[in-house]
Design a protein around this motif. Structure first.
Motif, PDB file in Angstrom:
ATOM      1  N   GLY A 255     -26.813 -30.236  69.459  1.00 54.17           N
ATOM      2  CA  GLY A 255     -26.271 -28.906  69.205  1.00 54.17           C
ATOM      3  C   GLY A 255     -24.929 -28.699  69.886  1.00 54.17           C
ATOM      4  O   GLY A 255     -24.054 -29.563  69.850  1.00 54.17           O
TER       5      GLY A 255
ATOM      6  N   HIS B  24     -36.066 -27.602  70.288  1.00 51.62           N
ATOM      7  CA  HIS B  24     -36.889 -27.467  69.091  1.00 51.62           C
ATOM      8  C   HIS B  24     -37.406 -28.848  68.669  1.00 51.62           C
ATOM      9  O   HIS B  24     -36.656 -29.823  68.665  1.00 51.62           O
ATOM     10  CB  HIS B  24     -36.072 -26.851  67.956  1.00 51.62           C
ATOM     11  CG  HIS B  24     -36.813 -26.720  66.660  1.00 51.62           C
ATOM     12  ND1 HIS B  24     -36.913 -27.758  65.748  1.00 51.62           N
ATOM     13  CD2 HIS B  24     -37.489 -25.679  66.126  1.00 51.62           C
ATOM     14  CE1 HIS B  24     -37.608 -27.363  64.701  1.00 51.62           C
ATOM     15  NE2 HIS B  24     -37.975 -26.110  64.916  1.00 51.62           N
TER      16      HIS B  24
ATOM     17  N   MET C  28     -30.866 -34.179  68.523  1.00 55.83           N
ATOM     18  CA  MET C  28     -29.662 -33.473  68.097  1.00 55.83           C
ATOM     19  C   MET C  28     -29.197 -32.546  69.221  1.00 55.83           C
ATOM     20  O   MET C  28     -29.912 -31.609  69.593  1.00 55.83           O
ATOM     21  CB  MET C  28     -29.955 -32.652  66.841  1.00 55.83           C
ATOM     22  CG  MET C  28     -30.439 -33.473  65.649  1.00 55.83           C
ATOM     23  SD  MET C  28     -29.111 -34.435  64.951  1.00 55.83           S
ATOM     24  CE  MET C  28     -29.719 -34.706  63.291  1.00 55.83           C
TER      25      MET C  28
ATOM     26  N   TRP D  67     -23.233 -27.061  64.235  1.00 57.07           N
ATOM     27  CA  TRP D  67     -23.388 -28.173  65.164  1.00 57.07           C
ATOM     28  C   TRP D  67     -24.402 -29.184  64.643  1.00 57.07           C
ATOM     29  O   TRP D  67     -24.970 -29.008  63.570  1.00 57.07           O
ATOM     30  CB  TRP D  67     -23.840 -27.653  66.528  1.00 57.07           C
ATOM     31  CG  TRP D  67     -22.851 -26.782  67.226  1.00 57.07           C
ATOM     32  CD1 TRP D  67     -22.941 -25.439  67.449  1.00 57.07           C
ATOM     33  CD2 TRP D  67     -21.600 -27.190  67.806  1.00 57.07           C
ATOM     34  NE1 TRP D  67     -21.831 -24.983  68.122  1.00 57.07           N
ATOM     35  CE2 TRP D  67     -21.000 -26.031  68.356  1.00 57.07           C
ATOM     36  CE3 TRP D  67     -20.938 -28.412  67.918  1.00 57.07           C
ATOM     37  CZ2 TRP D  67     -19.767 -26.075  69.009  1.00 57.07           C
ATOM     38  CZ3 TRP D  67     -19.716 -28.454  68.563  1.00 57.07           C
ATOM     39  CH2 TRP D  67     -19.143 -27.299  69.110  1.00 57.07           C
ATOM     40  N   ASN D  68     -24.665 -30.203  65.434  1.00 60.30           N
ATOM     41  CA  ASN D  68     -25.681 -31.206  65.095  1.00 60.30           C
ATOM     42  C   ASN D  68     -27.056 -30.675  65.492  1.00 60.30           C
ATOM     43  O   ASN D  68     -27.405 -30.667  66.683  1.00 60.30           O
ATOM     44  CB  ASN D  68     -25.414 -32.520  65.841  1.00 60.30           C
ATOM     45  CG  ASN D  68     -24.123 -33.184  65.426  1.00 60.30           C
ATOM     46  OD1 ASN D  68     -23.293 -32.589  64.748  1.00 60.30           O
ATOM     47  ND2 ASN D  68     -23.941 -34.431  65.838  1.00 60.30           N
ATOM     48  N   ASP D  69     -27.814 -30.231  64.520  1.00 59.23           N
ATOM     49  CA  ASP D  69     -29.179 -29.800  64.795  1.00 59.23           C
ATOM     50  C   ASP D  69     -30.024 -29.904  63.532  1.00 59.23           C
ATOM     51  O   ASP D  69     -29.545 -30.316  62.477  1.00 59.23           O
ATOM     52  CB  ASP D  69     -29.225 -28.389  65.394  1.00 59.23           C
ATOM     53  CG  ASP D  69     -28.688 -27.313  64.462  1.00 59.23           C
ATOM     54  OD1 ASP D  69     -28.820 -27.440  63.237  1.00 59.23           O
ATOM     55  OD2 ASP D  69     -28.136 -26.310  64.968  1.00 59.23           O
ATOM     56  N   TYR D  70     -31.300 -29.521  63.655  1.00 65.49           N
ATOM     57  CA  TYR D  70     -32.235 -29.759  62.561  1.00 65.49           C
ATOM     58  C   TYR D  70     -31.922 -28.948  61.312  1.00 65.49           C
ATOM     59  O   TYR D  70     -32.132 -29.424  60.189  1.00 65.49           O
ATOM     60  CB  TYR D  70     -33.665 -29.501  63.030  1.00 65.49           C
ATOM     61  CG  TYR D  70     -34.029 -28.041  63.266  1.00 65.49           C
ATOM     62  CD1 TYR D  70     -34.766 -27.325  62.328  1.00 65.49           C
ATOM     63  CD2 TYR D  70     -33.668 -27.388  64.451  1.00 65.49           C
ATOM     64  CE1 TYR D  70     -35.130 -25.999  62.555  1.00 65.49           C
ATOM     65  CE2 TYR D  70     -34.018 -26.079  64.687  1.00 65.49           C
ATOM     66  CZ  TYR D  70     -34.743 -25.388  63.741  1.00 65.49           C
ATOM     67  OH  TYR D  70     -35.091 -24.066  63.963  1.00 65.49           O
TER      68      TYR D  70
ATOM     69  N   SER E  21     -34.066 -30.943  68.667  1.00 60.77           N
ATOM     70  CA  SER E  21     -32.762 -30.271  68.573  1.00 60.77           C
ATOM     71  C   SER E  21     -32.576 -29.235  69.673  1.00 60.77           C
ATOM     72  O   SER E  21     -33.529 -28.556  70.067  1.00 60.77           O
ATOM     73  CB  SER E  21     -32.621 -29.543  67.224  1.00 60.77           C
ATOM     74  OG  SER E  21     -32.663 -30.436  66.142  1.00 60.77           O
ATOM     75  N   VAL E  22     -31.325 -29.124  70.119  1.00 60.34           N
ATOM     76  CA  VAL E  22     -30.898 -28.019  70.973  1.00 60.34           C
ATOM     77  C   VAL E  22     -30.184 -27.022  70.076  1.00 60.34           C
ATOM     78  O   VAL E  22     -29.202 -27.360  69.418  1.00 60.34           O
ATOM     79  CB  VAL E  22     -29.954 -28.498  72.084  1.00 60.34           C
ATOM     80  CG1 VAL E  22     -29.460 -27.318  72.911  1.00 60.34           C
ATOM     81  CG2 VAL E  22     -30.641 -29.530  72.971  1.00 60.34           C
ATOM     82  N   THR E  23     -30.687 -25.800  70.006  1.00 58.44           N
ATOM     83  CA  THR E  23     -30.060 -24.774  69.169  1.00 58.44           C
ATOM     84  C   THR E  23     -29.841 -23.506  69.986  1.00 58.44           C
ATOM     85  O   THR E  23     -30.369 -23.366  71.093  1.00 58.44           O
ATOM     86  CB  THR E  23     -30.934 -24.425  67.945  1.00 58.44           C
ATOM     87  OG1 THR E  23     -32.158 -23.800  68.391  1.00 58.44           O
ATOM     88  CG2 THR E  23     -31.278 -25.671  67.136  1.00 58.44           C
TER      89      THR E  23
ATOM     90  N   HIS F 269     -28.909 -28.110  60.266  1.00 59.41           N
ATOM     91  CA  HIS F 269     -27.783 -28.777  59.617  1.00 59.41           C
ATOM     92  C   HIS F 269     -28.269 -30.028  58.874  1.00 59.41           C
ATOM     93  O   HIS F 269     -27.779 -30.341  57.777  1.00 59.41           O
ATOM     94  CB  HIS F 269     -26.733 -29.156  60.660  1.00 59.41           C
ATOM     95  CG  HIS F 269     -25.341 -29.257  60.095  1.00 59.41           C
ATOM     96  ND1 HIS F 269     -24.225 -29.450  60.870  1.00 59.41           N
ATOM     97  CD2 HIS F 269     -24.883 -29.203  58.814  1.00 59.41           C
ATOM     98  CE1 HIS F 269     -23.150 -29.501  60.103  1.00 59.41           C
ATOM     99  NE2 HIS F 269     -23.525 -29.360  58.855  1.00 59.41           N
TER     100      HIS F 269
ATOM    101  N   ASP G 236     -23.301 -21.471  62.044  1.00 62.04           N
ATOM    102  CA  ASP G 236     -23.952 -21.330  63.343  1.00 62.04           C
ATOM    103  C   ASP G 236     -23.550 -19.991  63.959  1.00 62.04           C
ATOM    104  O   ASP G 236     -22.438 -19.506  63.740  1.00 62.04           O
ATOM    105  CB  ASP G 236     -23.531 -22.482  64.259  1.00 62.04           C
ATOM    106  CG  ASP G 236     -24.266 -22.481  65.591  1.00 62.04           C
ATOM    107  OD1 ASP G 236     -23.782 -21.814  66.538  1.00 62.04           O
ATOM    108  OD2 ASP G 236     -25.303 -23.139  65.694  1.00 62.04           O
TER     109      ASP G 236
END
Length: 263
Positions: free
Chosen positions: A227, A13, A225, A47-50, A5-7, A52, A93
């Motif tokens: 983010g 991540h 993901m 956003w789209n990440d771990y 993931s990009v956060t 979420h 977020d």
């Protein structure tokens, strides 16, 4: 298998499905501790990440309703949606904290807000009863007994854009979600398998990211993901190349800047 993931607090991540679902069970215990009702609507503005993804499974699998909110809607529409759904808690977020600060006084039924980050990256905010996500689940048991739910039990909630009148809530049952997941993974549709690496570009706040969080998880595919990097073609191209993405899905407005960058 990996979930990458990009956060906002971590540019790349990485962890495994085992890590993800241990934290999902911790989150379920935290939701119980917050006193969220058995069929409570728990909203996400993310956003789209771990994190979420953890919310997706923890909220719905514990019998509650995961209400994904589209941050691109007008503020008055967001107020209407939050109040109409009777959301008890909103997980947000960092990027959308200021947006919620503007409208939170008009959403008196919301009991609290959880910022999807760690303590080191918690923003200063005027949101009432605000909590840090990592602190909320820290120390919670990674064991949880999931309730036995009827297949018609509500699992997800997503509102239309309100092009004609007020936005309208579309409710997804566990049955419809499972059937869609089976269908999406079939050879003649997406043909997903554990050999795939899935990049869900469709936002998780928009019709469940077209089902990829569920079908990808069911088949055991690797997830990437992106983010908030959807508007950054260079980052997207690097993710596709470096992580070995085999399948993705998104609207033309996302792909055209990537095509231009590649040219």
């Amino acid at each position: 298998q990996e979930i990458v993931s990009v956060t906002a607090d971590n540019p790349l991540h990485r962890y495994t499905y085992a890590d993800c679902f241990a934290r999902t069970r911790q989150l379920a215990n935290a939701l119980d501790g917050l006193g969220a009702g058995e069929d409570a609507r728990i909203a996400t503005l993310a956003w789209n990440d771990y994190r979420h993804l953890e919310l997706y499974f923890s909220i719905s699998s514990s019998g509650r309703v995961c209400h994904t909110i589209n941050p691109r809607l007008f503020e008055e529409q967001l107020v209407y949606i939050i109040n109409h759904a009777e959301d008890e808690y909103i997980f947000v977020d960092v990027m959308f904290v200021e947006l919620l600060e503007k409208i939170s006084p008009q959403c008196p039924a919301v009991k609290g807000y959880v910022v999807l980050t760690d303590e080191a990256h918690m923003p200063k905010t005027s949101l009432p009863n605000v909590m840090c996500y990592e602190s909320l689940i820290f120390g919670q048991s990674a064991e949880y007994t999931w309730p036995q739910l009827g297949e018609q039990t509500a699992a997800g909630l997503c509102y239309t854009s309100g092009t004609t009148g007020n936005p309208k809530g579309v409710l997804y049952s566990h049955r419809s979600t499972v059937l869609h997941t089976y269908g999406q993974a079939l050879v003649d549709t997406m043909g997903l398998s554990a050999l795939d690496c899935v990049l869900p570009i469709v936002p998780m706040f928009h019709v469940g990211a077209w089902g990829f969080p569920f079908s990808g998880s069911m088949t055991g595919a690797k997830f990437v993901m992106p983010g908030r990097s959807l508007s950054d073609p260079e980052t997207m191209v690097n993710l596709i190349n470096n992580e070995g993405v085999t399948i993705s899905a998104g609207v033309p407005t996302v792909w055209l800047p990537i095509l231009k960058y590649l040219k």
